[in-house]
Design a protein around this motif. Structure first.
Motif, PDB file in Angstrom:
ATOM      1  N   PRO A  63      33.271  -6.910  49.871  1.00  0.00           N
ATOM      2  CA  PRO A  63      34.439  -7.588  50.426  1.00  0.00           C
ATOM      3  C   PRO A  63      35.324  -8.166  49.331  1.00  0.00           C
ATOM      4  N   GLY A  64      36.630  -8.247  49.626  1.00  0.00           N
ATOM      5  CA  GLY A  64      37.565  -8.885  48.713  1.00  0.00           C
ATOM      6  C   GLY A  64      37.641 -10.375  49.000  1.00  0.00           C
ATOM      7  N   THR A  65      38.858 -10.924  49.008  1.00  0.00           N
ATOM      8  CA  THR A  65      39.054 -12.345  49.280  1.00  0.00           C
ATOM      9  C   THR A  65      39.939 -12.515  50.507  1.00  0.00           C
ATOM     10  N   GLY A  66      39.695 -13.576  51.256  1.00  0.00           N
ATOM     11  CA  GLY A  66      40.405 -13.803  52.503  1.00  0.00           C
ATOM     12  C   GLY A  66      41.764 -14.453  52.303  1.00  0.00           C
ATOM     13  N   VAL A  67      42.721 -14.068  53.156  1.00  0.00           N
ATOM     14  CA  VAL A  67      44.059 -14.657  53.155  1.00  0.00           C
ATOM     15  C   VAL A  67      44.433 -14.986  54.592  1.00  0.00           C
ATOM     16  N   ALA A  68      44.792 -16.231  54.849  1.00  0.00           N
ATOM     17  CA  ALA A  68      45.149 -16.647  56.197  1.00  0.00           C
ATOM     18  C   ALA A  68      46.613 -16.339  56.492  1.00  0.00           C
ATOM     19  N   ASN A  69      46.930 -16.192  57.779  1.00  0.00           N
ATOM     20  CA  ASN A  69      48.325 -16.025  58.186  1.00  0.00           C
ATOM     21  C   ASN A  69      49.035 -17.375  58.203  1.00  0.00           C
ATOM     22  N   SER A  70      50.317 -17.370  58.516  1.00  0.00           N
ATOM     23  CA  SER A  70      51.107 -18.604  58.466  1.00  0.00           C
ATOM     24  C   SER A  70      50.682 -19.608  59.534  1.00  0.00           C
ATOM     25  N   ALA A  71      50.137 -19.112  60.645  1.00  0.00           N
ATOM     26  CA  ALA A  71      49.683 -20.017  61.695  1.00  0.00           C
ATOM     27  C   ALA A  71      48.322 -20.625  61.393  1.00  0.00           C
ATOM     28  N   GLY A  72      47.598 -20.024  60.467  1.00  0.00           N
ATOM     29  CA  GLY A  72      46.290 -20.543  60.097  1.00  0.00           C
ATOM     30  C   GLY A  72      45.212 -20.278  61.118  1.00  0.00           C
ATOM     31  N   ASP A  73      45.392 -19.237  61.953  1.00  0.00           N
ATOM     32  CA  ASP A  73      44.363 -18.944  62.944  1.00  0.00           C
ATOM     33  C   ASP A  73      43.695 -17.588  62.746  1.00  0.00           C
ATOM     34  N   LEU A  74      44.246 -16.745  61.864  1.00  0.00           N
ATOM     35  CA  LEU A  74      43.645 -15.456  61.545  1.00  0.00           C
ATOM     36  C   LEU A  74      43.592 -15.277  60.033  1.00  0.00           C
ATOM     37  N   LEU A  75      42.606 -14.506  59.591  1.00  0.00           N
ATOM     38  CA  LEU A  75      42.530 -14.194  58.168  1.00  0.00           C
ATOM     39  C   LEU A  75      42.438 -12.685  57.987  1.00  0.00           C
ATOM     40  N   LEU A  76      42.917 -12.246  56.847  1.00  0.00           N
ATOM     41  CA  LEU A  76      42.920 -10.831  56.467  1.00  0.00           C
ATOM     42  C   LEU A  76      42.067 -10.673  55.223  1.00  0.00           C
ATOM     43  N   ILE A  77      41.214  -9.649  55.218  1.00  0.00           N
ATOM     44  CA  ILE A  77      40.377  -9.411  54.036  1.00  0.00           C
ATOM     45  C   ILE A  77      40.095  -7.919  53.929  1.00  0.00           C
ATOM     46  N   SER A  78      40.114  -7.417  52.720  1.00  0.00           N
ATOM     47  CA  SER A  78      39.801  -6.006  52.483  1.00  0.00           C
ATOM     48  C   SER A  78      38.327  -5.860  52.124  1.00  0.00           C
ATOM     49  N   SER A  79      37.801  -4.659  52.314  1.00  0.00           N
ATOM     50  CA  SER A  79      36.413  -4.395  51.951  1.00  0.00           C
ATOM     51  C   SER A  79      36.253  -2.903  51.699  1.00  0.00           C
ATOM     52  N   SER A  80      35.292  -2.564  50.861  1.00  0.00           N
ATOM     53  CA  SER A  80      34.980  -1.156  50.612  1.00  0.00           C
ATOM     54  C   SER A  80      33.471  -0.961  50.689  1.00  0.00           C
ATOM     55  N   LYS A  81      33.076   0.244  51.049  1.00  0.00           N
ATOM     56  CA  LYS A  81      31.647   0.556  51.171  1.00  0.00           C
ATOM     57  C   LYS A  81      31.435   2.005  50.743  1.00  0.00           C
ATOM     58  N   TYR A  82      30.590   2.190  49.742  1.00  0.00           N
ATOM     59  CA  TYR A  82      30.384   3.512  49.152  1.00  0.00           C
ATOM     60  C   TYR A  82      29.180   4.207  49.783  1.00  0.00           C
ATOM     61  N   SER A  83      29.318   5.509  49.975  1.00  0.00           N
ATOM     62  CA  SER A  83      28.216   6.331  50.460  1.00  0.00           C
ATOM     63  C   SER A  83      27.752   7.250  49.339  1.00  0.00           C
ATOM     64  N   LEU A  84      26.513   7.077  48.898  1.00  0.00           N
ATOM     65  CA  LEU A  84      25.958   7.961  47.869  1.00  0.00           C
ATOM     66  C   LEU A  84      25.807   9.381  48.407  1.00  0.00           C
ATOM     67  N   ALA A 432      45.348 -23.679  51.164  1.00  0.00           N
ATOM     68  CA  ALA A 432      45.425 -24.884  51.980  1.00  0.00           C
ATOM     69  C   ALA A 432      46.140 -24.573  53.287  1.00  0.00           C
ATOM     70  N   LEU A 433      45.543 -25.019  54.396  1.00  0.00           N
ATOM     71  CA  LEU A 433      46.095 -24.793  55.725  1.00  0.00           C
ATOM     72  C   LEU A 433      46.419 -26.133  56.387  1.00  0.00           C
ATOM     73  N   SER A 434      47.055 -26.068  57.532  1.00  0.00           N
ATOM     74  CA  SER A 434      47.396 -27.280  58.272  1.00  0.00           C
ATOM     75  C   SER A 434      46.142 -27.952  58.821  1.00  0.00           C
ATOM     76  N   ASP A 435      46.320 -29.167  59.297  1.00  0.00           N
ATOM     77  CA  ASP A 435      45.244 -29.916  59.976  1.00  0.00           C
ATOM     78  C   ASP A 435      44.035 -30.159  59.082  1.00  0.00           C
ATOM     79  N   GLY A 436      44.263 -30.419  57.804  1.00  0.00           N
ATOM     80  CA  GLY A 436      43.175 -30.795  56.907  1.00  0.00           C
ATOM     81  C   GLY A 436      42.169 -29.710  56.659  1.00  0.00           C
ATOM     82  N   ARG A 437      42.635 -28.460  56.548  1.00  0.00           N
ATOM     83  CA  ARG A 437      41.733 -27.318  56.348  1.00  0.00           C
ATOM     84  C   ARG A 437      42.040 -26.600  55.039  1.00  0.00           C
ATOM     85  N   LEU A 438      41.006 -26.018  54.458  1.00  0.00           N
ATOM     86  CA  LEU A 438      41.166 -25.235  53.232  1.00  0.00           C
ATOM     87  C   LEU A 438      40.313 -23.977  53.348  1.00  0.00           C
ATOM     88  N   LEU A 439      40.951 -22.825  53.244  1.00  0.00           N
ATOM     89  CA  LEU A 439      40.248 -21.546  53.278  1.00  0.00           C
ATOM     90  C   LEU A 439      39.835 -21.164  51.868  1.00  0.00           C
TER      91      LEU A 439
END
Length: 750
Positions: A63-84, A432-439
């Protein structure tokens, strides 16, 4: 630093000298006597339902790192998975809820690309399309519906195209109508002319690269005719809410001689965007970049209508991680004092744009900051800093801006003493997000990245009642039953101060076992780096512990996160104080863990750790008694490195001068592994990447030749397509196989 730690994703298997065959099956190749060892399968990894093997590591999601949207209710994150099995790296983006337990939505990305938020319910996906000269980056909008029990996507809608296939590092601030991104352009700075100039370069009639100044090459690539720059382009919603990408791409840095992101690792951490401005860091344009680290901070308007303004004092070294407050009235960045020293203490600088005042916030804090984020109201600065082998999140309430610029302002304890919010793992990507939250995103020695949120933050009582909640569990199912154990911390008296180390015990380890377990002694790179409570896809202690070793990883003199004095103390001491610490640490482990068999000890190191392996080879008086050694991309000749490495400032600082200058020459002579080859006798594996321009390939080849001529059992593994790190999945598996086989040959139970 040779291994940016950061990550230290610090971030392995070997063969004996049986069954040699000609490099090419022809008489001419035999006459050249070019020989390569067959990959005879006389060794196999330990595998099983409870064992975390190298194959498991390689196929585990990343997984990469999470990024929240402007509303602070959803996050976006990338990920990769390798198959040998399929030899394919499958990439996806995930959208997860921050405030509910709705199952995350996975969107597979068959062709890769980058994703970022456009608004609270729309994601942009930038992906390469076309072939050859027609290949460009296309931009699509993907709307998502977030309901009580589900997150669902709409079909992608085309927005527009960029003139090249190399646009990257996108930042879109929803308060503006501009998208900021980076790309590489020729000297005219014209993004739309890049393809024409590329074709002219490719058809120039020769393959020569010609230089009259440094850099000539950096990290793993020769420097070509293009350089990085920042661009803006209009991006807004037209009639009917359809997103529209403009066709005019403004080069914000044209004519400035500024280039950002800074190679080789720079990205969106090198600039930030507000509703009206872009702030960025760039190498000082008047200084030779190969032997200076000085970077300046600049601010410019989003439309590129004004000349960038420098915010730094001009007396600093490197600068990193510039950020703007949401109000657009303050800028913060990390600043190092000494030009030429890339691991000087990173202090936090605040610039008040309204008052035109700059001041140092953390002058009295003996820690190096790496990431910054303003609270939504601009009253608190959140900071990531390494402390005792963990990257922690801290909060610093901001004081009133001083009346004038000041490097040592008078601050109360409340304002100059950071308040710690996290204590374990390695945090990154704070938001930093609204309502005293930090992602934030965090990994540890027992698992890759997951996203977390801190709740209950306030300005007056910064860390009193915060709660930390884990939002994602990307690898929990895959790791279930794998018996990954948290490494134990230990401390002992070093040369100048208490020294820290980790001990990773293998599954089945029992107190009271008598000399049952072989010891694997890890030595980290840098040398200004650390073994951290952080996941690694290369030097992963749990992987080696699950192959039956007690893994010991010590943070000796030169290490980071234990105070700047310890970090600085390795200058001019490469073969001195660190080895006094390592000897003491080795003795501490042998004395306190009778379960370890000291007659079955091996050691491994990469980069500076590879130098350490070469140094140990020549100094049997240390008494380690290692039965086999492994050197990955290590320094063999420190004087030669002072001429051949890409970033000359590193060697100049470490040895207090250039290789021909008297003081540096004397110290190099004292601590050069080549001067002690006559003592080399321990079987050794060497791995080196041909694209390693930090510690060049001939360092590994030279060490191998010395071992061969001395008749010491030795093995050389070259990866022609790898740099200072072994990154490709197939090569990573080979790397693990070579290393573990080599050690098993000398200390395994046969």
């Amino acid at each position: 630093m040779w291994v940016p730690n950061f990550s230290l994703s610090l971030p392995i298997s070997l063969l004996g000298l049986a069954a040699q065959v000609p490099f090419q099956p022809s008489p001419s190749s035999q006459s050249l006597n070019a020989m390569v060892v067959n990959n005879t399968q006389d060794f196999a990894f330990k595998e099983g339902s409870s064992i975390f093997s190298p194959k498991d590591l390689i196929e585990l999601a990343r997984p990469g790192t999470g990024v929240a949207n402007s509303a602070g209710d959803l996050l976006l994150i990338s990920s990769s998975k390798y198959s040998l099995k399929n030899k394919k790296n499958n990439k996806s983006i995930y959208i997860a809820s921050i405030e509910s337990t709705v199952q995350p939505l996975e969107i597979p990305l068959a062709n890769g690309g980058e994703a970022f938020w456009l608004d609270s319910r729309t994601i942009a996906h930038a992906v390469a399309e076309g072939e050859g000269k027609d290949k460009v980056i296309a931009l699509y909008a993907v709307s998502v519906k977030y309901e009580t029990e589900s997150i669902t996507p709409d079909s992608p809608v085309f927005i527009g195209k960029f003139p090249t296939d190399s646009a990257s590092n996108f930042i879109f601030n929803g308060k503006s109508d501009y998208l900021v991104f980076s790309d590489n352009v020729h000297s005219d700075g014209d993004l739309k002319a890049v393809k024409k100039h590329d074709e002219e370069w490719e058809n120039r009639g020769d393959t020569a690269y010609v230089y009259e100044e440094t850099f000539d090459r950096q990290w793993d690539a020769w420097v070509g005719p293009k350089k990085s720059s920042l661009f803006t382009v209009a991006l807004n919603q037209g009639p009917g809410g359809k997103w529209v990408l403009g066709t005019e791409f403004v080069n914000l840095l044209h004519g400035t001689k500024h280039h950002t992101p800074i190679l080789p690792f720079g990205g969106t951490d090198d600039f930030d965007v507000s509703a009206n401005h872009v702030v960025y860091t760039a190498k000082d344009p008047e200084l030779p970049p190969a032997w200076h680290t000085k970077q300046n901070i600049y601010i410019t308007d989003l439309e590129g209508s004004s000349k960038p303004k420098e915010l730094t004092s001009g007396k600093q070294g490197a600068t990193h991680a510039p950020v703007l407050s949401q109000q657009g009235d303050k800028v913060a960045w990390v600043e190092l004092a000494e030009d030429g020293y890339e691991t000087d203490r990173g202090k936090v600088i605040i610039y008040d744009l309204k008052k035109d005042v700059r001041y140092t916030l953390t002058e009295k804090w003996d820690r190096t900051s790496s990431e910054l984020a303003f609270s939504p109201d601009g009253h608190v600065l959140y900071v990531v800093a390494a402390e005792h082998a963990r990257s922690k999140v801290f909060a610093i309430p901001l004081p009133e801006t001083p009346s004038s610029s000041n490097t040592e302002p008078t601050l109360s304890d409340f304002h100059h003493k950071p308040h710690v919010l996290t204590h374990t793992g390695s945090a990154s990507a704070i938001q930093a997000l609204s309502d005293g939250r930090l992602l934030f995103t965090s990994s540890s020695l027992t698992g890759p990245n997951d996203v977390y949120i801190i709740r209950g933050l306030s300005e007056k009582d910064v860390a009193a009642s915060v709660k930390i909640e884990q939002l994602t569990k990307f690898t929990a199912d895959a790791l279930e039953g794998k018996d990954l154990q948290t490494a134990g911390d230990f401390w002992f008296d070093g040369v100048d101060q208490k020294i820290h180390g980790f001990i990773q015990k293998p599954p089945g380890f029992k107190v009271g076992d008598k000399k049952k377990w072989p010891l694997l002694f890890f030595i980290h790179g840098g040398p200004q780096g650390m073994w951290a409570d952080q996941w690694s896809t290369r030097w992963n202690p749990n992987v080696f512990a699950h192959q039956g070793y007690v893994v010991v990883a010590i943070n000796p003199t030169g290490s980071t996160s234990f105070g700047q004095a310890l970090t600085d103390a390795i200058q001019k001491e490469w073969g001195g104080k660190p080895f006094d610490d390592l000897v003491k640490g080795h003795k501490y482990i042998i004395d306190n863990y009778p379960e370890i068999d000291p007659e079955r000890a091996v050691a491994a190191g990469g980069s500076w750790g590879g130098y350490a392996i070469n140094w140990i080879q020549g100094h049997p008086e240390y008494g380690f008694g290692f039965k086999a050694l492994f050197c990955h991309d290590g320094v063999f000749d420190v004087r030669y490195m002072g001429y051949a490495t890409d970033e000359l400032f590193f060697s100049n600082h470490e040895w207090a001068g250039r290789p021909w200058e008297p003081e540096a020459k004397e110290i190099m002579e004292k601590y050069n592994p080549t001067n002690f080859v006559q003592n080399w006798s321990t079987p050794m594996l060497i791995v080196h990447g041909s694209k390693d321009f930090r510690v060049v390939e001939t360092e590994g080849i030279g060490a191998f030749h010395a071992l061969q001529e001395r008749g010491v059992p030795s093995r050389l593994v070259i990866f022609p397509d790898e740099n200072h790190w072994t990154l490709s999945h197939g090569n990573s598996l080979k790397w693990h196989w070579e290393v573990l086989r080599w050690f098993d040959k000398y200390v395994g139970e046969h």
